[in-house]
Design an enzyme around this catalytic site. Structure first.
Site, PDB file in Angstrom:
ATOM      1  N   HIS A  18       0.832  -1.218   0.000  1.00  0.00           N
ATOM      2  CA  HIS A  18       0.000   0.000   0.000  1.00  0.00           C
ATOM      3  C   HIS A  18       0.863   1.263   0.000  1.00  0.00           C
ATOM      4  O   HIS A  18       0.434   2.312   0.461  1.00  0.00           O
ATOM      5  CB  HIS A  18      -0.949   0.038   1.210  1.00  0.00           C
ATOM      6  CG  HIS A  18      -1.662  -1.256   1.474  1.00  0.00           C
ATOM      7  ND1 HIS A  18      -2.941  -1.512   1.024  1.00  0.00           N
ATOM      8  CD2 HIS A  18      -1.265  -2.380   2.118  1.00  0.00           C
ATOM      9  CE1 HIS A  18      -3.301  -2.729   1.404  1.00  0.00           C
ATOM     10  NE2 HIS A  18      -2.298  -3.279   2.058  1.00  0.00           N
ATOM     11  N   SER A  67      14.800  22.370 -14.632  1.00  0.00           N
ATOM     12  CA  SER A  67      13.630  23.204 -14.862  1.00  0.00           C
ATOM     13  C   SER A  67      14.106  24.576 -15.321  1.00  0.00           C
ATOM     14  O   SER A  67      15.146  25.057 -14.873  1.00  0.00           O
ATOM     15  CB  SER A  67      12.833  23.330 -13.559  1.00  0.00           C
ATOM     16  OG  SER A  67      12.052  24.507 -13.596  1.00  0.00           O
ATOM     17  N   LYS A  96      15.581  21.920  -9.404  1.00  0.00           N
ATOM     18  CA  LYS A  96      14.897  20.743  -9.938  1.00  0.00           C
ATOM     19  C   LYS A  96      15.816  19.844 -10.766  1.00  0.00           C
ATOM     20  O   LYS A  96      16.670  20.313 -11.510  1.00  0.00           O
ATOM     21  CB  LYS A  96      13.722  21.177 -10.837  1.00  0.00           C
ATOM     22  CG  LYS A  96      12.560  21.781 -10.075  1.00  0.00           C
ATOM     23  CD  LYS A  96      11.768  20.773  -9.252  1.00  0.00           C
ATOM     24  CE  LYS A  96      10.833  19.934 -10.074  1.00  0.00           C
ATOM     25  NZ  LYS A  96       9.698  20.668 -10.588  1.00  0.00           N
ATOM     26  N   GLU A 151       9.379   9.333 -16.506  1.00  0.00           N
ATOM     27  CA  GLU A 151       7.988   9.774 -16.692  1.00  0.00           C
ATOM     28  C   GLU A 151       7.501   9.449 -18.102  1.00  0.00           C
ATOM     29  O   GLU A 151       6.348   9.051 -18.310  1.00  0.00           O
ATOM     30  CB  GLU A 151       7.882  11.282 -16.469  1.00  0.00           C
ATOM     31  CG  GLU A 151       8.187  11.739 -15.056  1.00  0.00           C
ATOM     32  CD  GLU A 151       8.293  13.258 -14.992  1.00  0.00           C
ATOM     33  OE1 GLU A 151       9.427  13.775 -15.046  1.00  0.00           O
ATOM     34  OE2 GLU A 151       7.249  13.917 -14.924  1.00  0.00           O
TER      35      GLU A 151
END
Ligand code: ARG
Length: 465
Positions: A163, A284, A290, A297
């Protein structure tokens, strides 16, 4: 007549400036995508021509002219100066028309005892077979990288989750080897699919076979198939090989996507379990801190195309009567895109996993928090004090509640506190509360103990050598 077939029709032309001829051509033609089958098409035609000569259906000199001419067509396409024509619909007719220009009359004899129906079935099978081979090779490469990760981190302790909540400590090696098992199943699915697809449809002709005395065993062998397909109706109408390829690709994609998702989570500031190398991350334009896991992704996202392709082709096939229907022309773009996506995702994942830096201190700190050894404590009570597991579970639960209240972890509780929960608890229990002891104790076959992981690593190193 006010309507001219070359201009838009007021009733149904709508947004189309072109007339019905052009619209028909646009919906009917497949050359814009099936040109990708040129090498398979020419290979199939050369095998067919050689067989027609061997069986006396064509003269040797015609067959030779055809064979040579097809090689010229091949080199023209490879050199990028082939005049592809949409009016000629597809790769089969483009190649044949060009052959006619190059060698004249014998070109017209190539299509003896053949149809575009068995021709396209053969070409596409050859193409999908190559992709299955490529998937098998790429999966082996990915598995090797994961096994290497597992070997170096066979005893790095990390939290195992259920979980996405800290469950029990596991080892990095164990986690990596879970993916090796998954990708191994994927590889065997492609191997399996390849075996079944390796039968040759050529010679099924339009659907019923042919009256010419062809030798289907000869063409099957020349094209590297195990045997000719045994039923000509099935030969031209079957696309199981494409469906099996897409199904195997879909399951493999799901595995890639799950690993990609873990990389996204693990590389976040809250986890910092891993750092992607610069090669596999981007910055970024506005936030200097970042480091985005873009490749992971994109693997996660692109997988949707593979699943979509599988659904699309299943949908195309599900209502088709035997034998060939033009619907089946829709098979190619789906499989092309799915194969391209899968190969790219496999290559990117292999690169990312081999360049990955693992933060072992972070892994271990996370493994030690969240009462991850609560089960070990309960197991100790069962083993050492003879409690039924349910009672041990209850005692441990009360200690977790106590630790939670105090804001500490289980090993931080004093012996008095432990004994207050159950008198059988002794000093000895502290040894199982440490994460290294916890993982080392899980010696069951397939368990997370470093010894077990190393045994699996050795097994896979042998299998992948
Ligand atoms: N371009 C067609 C396809 O991909 C080739 C087969 C055409 N056969 C036919 N009977 N029209 O399916």
């Amino acid at each position: 007549m006010t309507d001219d077939t070359n201009s838009s029709n007021a009733m149904w032309g709508g947004r189309f400036a072109a007339g019905p001829d052009a619209i028909m051509e646009a919906i009917n033609a497949s050359i814009s995508f099936d040109k990708r089958l040129y090498a398979q098409d020419i290979r199939g035609s050369r095998a067919h021509a050689a067989m027609l000569a061997a069986t006396g259906i064509l003269t040797n000199s015609d067959a030779e002219a055809i064979g040579e001419g097809l090689l010229t067509v091949l080199s023209e396409i490879e050199a990028g100066d082939f005049p592809f024509s949409t009016a000629l619909e597809d790769i089969h007719m483009n190649v044949e028309a060009r052959l006619k220009v190059l060698i004249g009359e014998p070109a017209g004899r190539l299509h003896t005892a053949r149809s575009r129906n068995d021709q396209v079935a053969t070409d596409f099978r050859l193409w999908v077979r190559d992709q299955a081979d490529a998937a098998i090779t790429s999966l082996s490469a990915l598995m090797k990288v994961l096994v290497a990760q597992a070997e170096q981190g066979a005893d790095w302790v990390m939290p195992g989750f259920t979980h996405l909540q800290t469950a029990q400590p596991v080892t990095w090696g164990h986690h990596m080897m879970a993916y090796v098992e998954m990708f191994a199943r994927d590889r065997s699915r492609f191997e399996d699919a390849r075996k079944r697809m390796n039968e040759c449809p050529l010679g099924s002709a339009a659907l019923a076979g042919t009256g010419f005395p062809i030798d289907r065993h000869m063409t099957a062998q020349a094209l590297g198939f195990d045997r000719p397909m045994a039923n000509s109706l099935d030969g031209v109408s079957d696309r199981d090989f494409a469906l099996e390829f897409l199904s195997s690709a879909a399951i493999c994609s799901v595995h890639l996507s799950r690993l990609a998702e873990e990389l996204v989570i693990w590389s976040s500031a809250q986890f910092r379990f891993v750092a992607m190398s610069d090669k596999w991350s981007t910055g970024s334009s506005i936030m200097p801190q970042k480091r985005n896991p873009d490749a992971a992704e994109l693997i996660r996202a692109k997988i949707g195309r593979v699943l979509g392709a599988a659904v699309a082709l299943f949908t195309v096939m599900k209502g088709l009567p035997l034998a060939y229907s033009k619907d089946m022309q829709e098979d190619k773009e789906q499989v092309f895109d799915a194969a391209d996506t899968l190969m790219l995702a496999l290559a990117a994942m292999t690169g990312m996993m081999s360049d990955l830096t693992v933060n072992t201190a972070k892994l271990e700190a996370a493994a030690s928090s969240g009462f991850s050894t609560a089960t070990d404590l309960a197991d100790w009570l069962v083993r050492e004090a003879g409690l039924p597991f349910r009672d041990a579970h209850h005692v441990t639960g009360s200690l977790v509640a106590l630790a939670e209240k105090k804001g500490c972890d289980l090993p931080d509780l004093s012996l008095e506190e432990l004994k207050s929960a159950h008198p059988a608890l002794t000093e000895a229990v502290y040894s199982v509360l440490g994460v290294h002891n916890s993982v080392a104790s899980r010696q069951s076959y397939g368990g997370t103990a470093p010894d077990q992981v190393r045994a699996q690593v050795a097994r896979w190193q042998g299998l992948l050598a």
